[in-house]
Design a protein around this motif. Structure first.
Motif, PDB file in Angstrom:
ATOM      1  N   TYR B 172       0.834  -1.197   0.000  1.00 48.14           N
ATOM      2  CA  TYR B 172       0.000   0.000   0.000  1.00 48.14           C
ATOM      3  C   TYR B 172       0.873   1.254   0.000  1.00 48.14           C
ATOM      4  O   TYR B 172       0.663   2.186  -0.780  1.00 48.14           O
ATOM      5  CB  TYR B 172      -0.923  -0.009   1.219  1.00 48.14           C
ATOM      6  CG  TYR B 172      -1.811   1.201   1.296  1.00 48.14           C
ATOM      7  CD1 TYR B 172      -2.907   1.331   0.452  1.00 48.14           C
ATOM      8  CD2 TYR B 172      -1.545   2.234   2.186  1.00 48.14           C
ATOM      9  CE1 TYR B 172      -3.718   2.445   0.501  1.00 48.14           C
ATOM     10  CE2 TYR B 172      -2.348   3.354   2.246  1.00 48.14           C
ATOM     11  CZ  TYR B 172      -3.430   3.453   1.405  1.00 48.14           C
ATOM     12  OH  TYR B 172      -4.221   4.575   1.446  1.00 48.14           O
ATOM     13  N   GLN B 173       1.893   1.251   0.878  1.00 47.47           N
ATOM     14  CA  GLN B 173       2.759   2.432   0.963  1.00 47.47           C
ATOM     15  C   GLN B 173       3.528   2.651  -0.339  1.00 47.47           C
ATOM     16  O   GLN B 173       3.596   3.771  -0.837  1.00 47.47           O
ATOM     17  CB  GLN B 173       3.739   2.274   2.136  1.00 47.47           C
ATOM     18  CG  GLN B 173       3.039   2.425   3.485  1.00 47.47           C
ATOM     19  CD  GLN B 173       3.844   1.842   4.622  1.00 47.47           C
ATOM     20  OE1 GLN B 173       5.069   1.808   4.558  1.00 47.47           O
ATOM     21  NE2 GLN B 173       3.164   1.371   5.652  1.00 47.47           N
ATOM     22  N   VAL B 174       4.071   1.567  -0.887  1.00 46.85           N
ATOM     23  CA  VAL B 174       4.811   1.700  -2.146  1.00 46.85           C
ATOM     24  C   VAL B 174       3.881   2.222  -3.246  1.00 46.85           C
ATOM     25  O   VAL B 174       4.258   3.090  -4.029  1.00 46.85           O
ATOM     26  CB  VAL B 174       5.431   0.339  -2.558  1.00 46.85           C
ATOM     27  CG1 VAL B 174       5.988   0.411  -3.964  1.00 46.85           C
ATOM     28  CG2 VAL B 174       6.514  -0.074  -1.586  1.00 46.85           C
ATOM     29  N   SER B 175       2.652   1.714  -3.266  1.00 44.06           N
ATOM     30  CA  SER B 175       1.743   2.115  -4.344  1.00 44.06           C
ATOM     31  C   SER B 175       1.347   3.580  -4.230  1.00 44.06           C
ATOM     32  O   SER B 175       1.173   4.260  -5.235  1.00 44.06           O
ATOM     33  CB  SER B 175       0.505   1.229  -4.358  1.00 44.06           C
ATOM     34  OG  SER B 175      -0.344   1.556  -3.277  1.00 44.06           O
ATOM     35  N   THR B 176       1.243   4.102  -2.991  1.00 46.45           N
ATOM     36  CA  THR B 176       0.865   5.504  -2.871  1.00 46.45           C
ATOM     37  C   THR B 176       2.049   6.420  -3.179  1.00 46.45           C
ATOM     38  O   THR B 176       1.863   7.585  -3.500  1.00 46.45           O
ATOM     39  CB  THR B 176       0.319   5.837  -1.463  1.00 46.45           C
ATOM     40  OG1 THR B 176       1.234   5.320  -0.494  1.00 46.45           O
ATOM     41  CG2 THR B 176      -1.043   5.218  -1.246  1.00 46.45           C
ATOM     42  N   ILE B 177       3.271   5.892  -3.088  1.00 42.14           N
ATOM     43  CA  ILE B 177       4.436   6.701  -3.458  1.00 42.14           C
ATOM     44  C   ILE B 177       4.615   6.715  -4.975  1.00 42.14           C
ATOM     45  O   ILE B 177       4.851   7.754  -5.577  1.00 42.14           O
ATOM     46  CB  ILE B 177       5.727   6.140  -2.796  1.00 42.14           C
ATOM     47  CG1 ILE B 177       5.622   6.230  -1.265  1.00 42.14           C
ATOM     48  CG2 ILE B 177       6.963   6.906  -3.265  1.00 42.14           C
ATOM     49  CD1 ILE B 177       6.686   5.424  -0.548  1.00 42.14           C
ATOM     50  N   THR B 178       4.474   5.524  -5.586  1.00 43.14           N
ATOM     51  CA  THR B 178       4.797   5.411  -7.012  1.00 43.14           C
ATOM     52  C   THR B 178       3.581   5.600  -7.915  1.00 43.14           C
ATOM     53  O   THR B 178       3.736   5.807  -9.110  1.00 43.14           O
ATOM     54  CB  THR B 178       5.367   4.012  -7.310  1.00 43.14           C
ATOM     55  OG1 THR B 178       4.364   3.040  -6.961  1.00 43.14           O
ATOM     56  CG2 THR B 178       6.617   3.737  -6.514  1.00 43.14           C
ATOM     57  N   PHE B 179       2.385   5.509  -7.360  1.00 44.58           N
ATOM     58  CA  PHE B 179       1.122   5.570  -8.119  1.00 44.58           C
ATOM     59  C   PHE B 179       0.971   4.410  -9.100  1.00 44.58           C
ATOM     60  O   PHE B 179       0.088   4.439  -9.936  1.00 44.58           O
ATOM     61  CB  PHE B 179       0.969   6.899  -8.874  1.00 44.58           C
ATOM     62  CG  PHE B 179       0.930   8.071  -7.957  1.00 44.58           C
ATOM     63  CD1 PHE B 179      -0.183   8.294  -7.143  1.00 44.58           C
ATOM     64  CD2 PHE B 179       2.007   8.948  -7.875  1.00 44.58           C
ATOM     65  CE1 PHE B 179      -0.213   9.376  -6.276  1.00 44.58           C
ATOM     66  CE2 PHE B 179       1.973  10.022  -7.012  1.00 44.58           C
ATOM     67  CZ  PHE B 179       0.864  10.239  -6.204  1.00 44.58           C
ATOM     68  N   GLN B 180       1.854   3.411  -9.016  1.00 46.57           N
ATOM     69  CA  GLN B 180       1.732   2.274  -9.931  1.00 46.57           C
ATOM     70  C   GLN B 180       0.927   1.164  -9.254  1.00 46.57           C
ATOM     71  O   GLN B 180       1.428   0.083  -8.994  1.00 46.57           O
ATOM     72  CB  GLN B 180       3.118   1.778 -10.337  1.00 46.57           C
ATOM     73  CG  GLN B 180       3.832   2.812 -11.188  1.00 46.57           C
ATOM     74  CD  GLN B 180       5.281   2.461 -11.440  1.00 46.57           C
ATOM     75  OE1 GLN B 180       5.921   1.799 -10.631  1.00 46.57           O
ATOM     76  NE2 GLN B 180       5.806   2.908 -12.565  1.00 46.57           N
ATOM     77  N   TYR B 181      -0.348   1.509  -8.992  1.00 48.57           N
ATOM     78  CA  TYR B 181      -1.183   0.594  -8.197  1.00 48.57           C
ATOM     79  C   TYR B 181      -1.249  -0.800  -8.804  1.00 48.57           C
ATOM     80  O   TYR B 181      -1.076  -1.798  -8.123  1.00 48.57           O
ATOM     81  CB  TYR B 181      -2.598   1.170  -8.056  1.00 48.57           C
ATOM     82  CG  TYR B 181      -2.630   2.465  -7.317  1.00 48.57           C
ATOM     83  CD1 TYR B 181      -2.582   2.489  -5.923  1.00 48.57           C
ATOM     84  CD2 TYR B 181      -2.691   3.682  -7.996  1.00 48.57           C
ATOM     85  CE1 TYR B 181      -2.600   3.690  -5.237  1.00 48.57           C
ATOM     86  CE2 TYR B 181      -2.713   4.882  -7.317  1.00 48.57           C
ATOM     87  CZ  TYR B 181      -2.662   4.878  -5.932  1.00 48.57           C
ATOM     88  OH  TYR B 181      -2.672   6.059  -5.257  1.00 48.57           O
TER      89      TYR B 181
END
Lengths: 220, 215
Positions: B172-181
């Motif tokens: 979740y944290q990585v996806s909110t940083i990179t926007f690559q959900y």
């Protein structure tokens, strides 16, 4: 834990009950239908197709529901359209249901005696008739208890939809807990737990009855 | 582009926490599950009923609700735990409830003749249970317990909801940083599956092998 808190929490939790039931019912319906073609593939005589679907079903079941929901809710974008949380939950839990139900169907067909299909062929029935009128009704009997058990676990898994914002019982309970972080925070979760049990009990009892009855029927 | 160099270390850290959660909740849960199984089979009502209620409640309510009850509930009792331990307690309870029924049906599957033979040989009731019935019962419940361990591993993803830094939270944290959900969650799903799917195949293999032994 005043009386007011409890009744307010209960009202809020019950307000989420229809959504819990809706998500469960829709996802189960998706699974009941999509499970059939998947099961046919799992029983296919074409080995590459069978093995490919085996892998697909295993992977679907190997990924936790919450990951499926986040993948569909946050990850899937068709043009500018994104799924709303209810659709994402129904699609995600529906995909999972399809895989589990396909496996239940497959297992049930495997228990139907080979002679049944052979006898039907000997009588000159077509493959479709044999499947729909001879094999499927017998397999359905065997599958029913497992299907009911899966419905119960789906009911519980529907709570995961709350994490992507579906306003089910757990979502409502979480809202209440955030607003009343002190002593009352825990109350709505106990209430939600009680409602899950109350909803589960009739399904569990009828599944057990059905199981005993079908077992008797199969012996006779 | 997909920044695997950014994702993988964080997801790897999360996976380690997920595996720790799994190991703790499975080991503790199965030990408690054994006691629940004994309790449910007990002659005395005051032992049997509380165990039965705990087992049915543990199996009947969503694991997510169990986690929230522990997370929001323990501070009320004046007990403050880190989120990690709240997750361990919640997942352990769920694993204990499910495993107790598997262990109980395993123990029940041991033929009565085994007990009778032990009694005839003059073994005490305790020895009979610990040395004769339990080993055979546990052997019968191994495939189910392996399946439950895999479910428990997947269930650790729910600890995300009480902010434990396991795989799902990291994703979740990585996806909110990179926007690559899409990529992040697809990769996360594959990581879970890469462990769960071979483990499932292993448990099926073990089941076949154990069945062969009885044939």
């Amino acid at each position: 834990m005043g009386g007011v808190d409890v009744s307010a929490a209960m009202l809020l939790v019950l307000a989420g009950l229809p959504m819990t039931l809706l998500v469960t019912a829709l996802a189960y319906a998706v699974g009941l239908v999509l499970g059939i073609p998947l099961m046919l593939g799992l029983r296919s005589r074409i080995a590459p197709l069978r093995l490919a679907l085996r892998l697909v079903v295993d992977i679907i079941r190997g990924v936790p529901p919450i990951v499926w929901l986040f993948l569909i809710y946050f990850g899937v974008q068709l043009g500018t359209i994104r799924f709303d949380s209810l659709s994402a939950a129904v699609i995600g839990l529906g995909v999972i249901s399809s895989a589990y139900l396909a496996e239940i169907y497959r297992g049930a067909f495997a228990t139907v005696a080979r002679g049944q299909g052979e006898a039907a062929a000997a009588l000159g029935l077509g493959r479709v008739t044999t499947f729909a009128r001879i094999l499927a009704p017998q397999a359905f009997r065997t599958a029913l208890p497992s299907m009911a058990t899966f419905l119960l676990s789906l009911l519980k898994d529907s709570s995961i939809a709350s994490t992507i914002g579906v306003a089910d019982m757990v979502f409502q309970a979480t809202m209440f807990a955030r607003q009343n972080p002190a002593v009352a925070g825990i109350v709505p979760f106990f209430l939600a737990a009680a409602v899950y049990l109350v909803v589960s009990i009739p399904i569990a009892i009828s599944a057990r009855r059905l199981d005993t009855r079908l077992r008797k029927g199969a012996v006779a | 582009m997909i920044d695997l160099a950014v994702y993988l270390p964080r997801l790897g850290q999360g996976l380690i926490v997920s595996l720790q959660l799994t190991a703790l909740s499975v080991v503790l849960g199965y030990v408690i599950g054994l006691f629940f199984a004994l309790g449910v089979s007990a002659q005395r009502g005051w032992v049997r009923w509380p165990c039965l209620v705990l087992v049915e409640v543990g199996r009947g309510i969503p694991a997510l609700v169990v986690l929230y009850i522990v997370y929001f509930g323990l501070p009320v009792l004046g007990v403050l735990f880190e989120n990690f331990w709240a997750a361990v307690i919640g997942l352990t309870f769920t694993a204990a409830a499910y495993s107790s029924e598997m262990i109980r049906s395993g123990i029940q599957s041991v033929p009565a003749g085994q007990r009778e033979a032990s009694a005839a040989l003059g073994l005490s009731r305790t020895t009979t249970f610990v040395r004769v019935v339990l080993p055979q019962g546990m052997r019968a419940s191994i495939p189910a317990l392996m399946g439950l361990a895999i479910m428990s591993f997947q269930g650790t993803s729910l600890a995300y909801s009480i902010s434990v830094n396991e795989l799902m939270s990291q994703a979740y944290q990585v996806s909110t940083i990179t926007f690559q959900y899409l990529w992040v969650y697809a990769l996360t799903g594959l990581i879970y599956a890469a462990i769960a799917v071979p483990a499932t195949w292993l448990s099926v293999g073990v089941e076949r092998r154990l069945n062969r032994g009885y044939a």
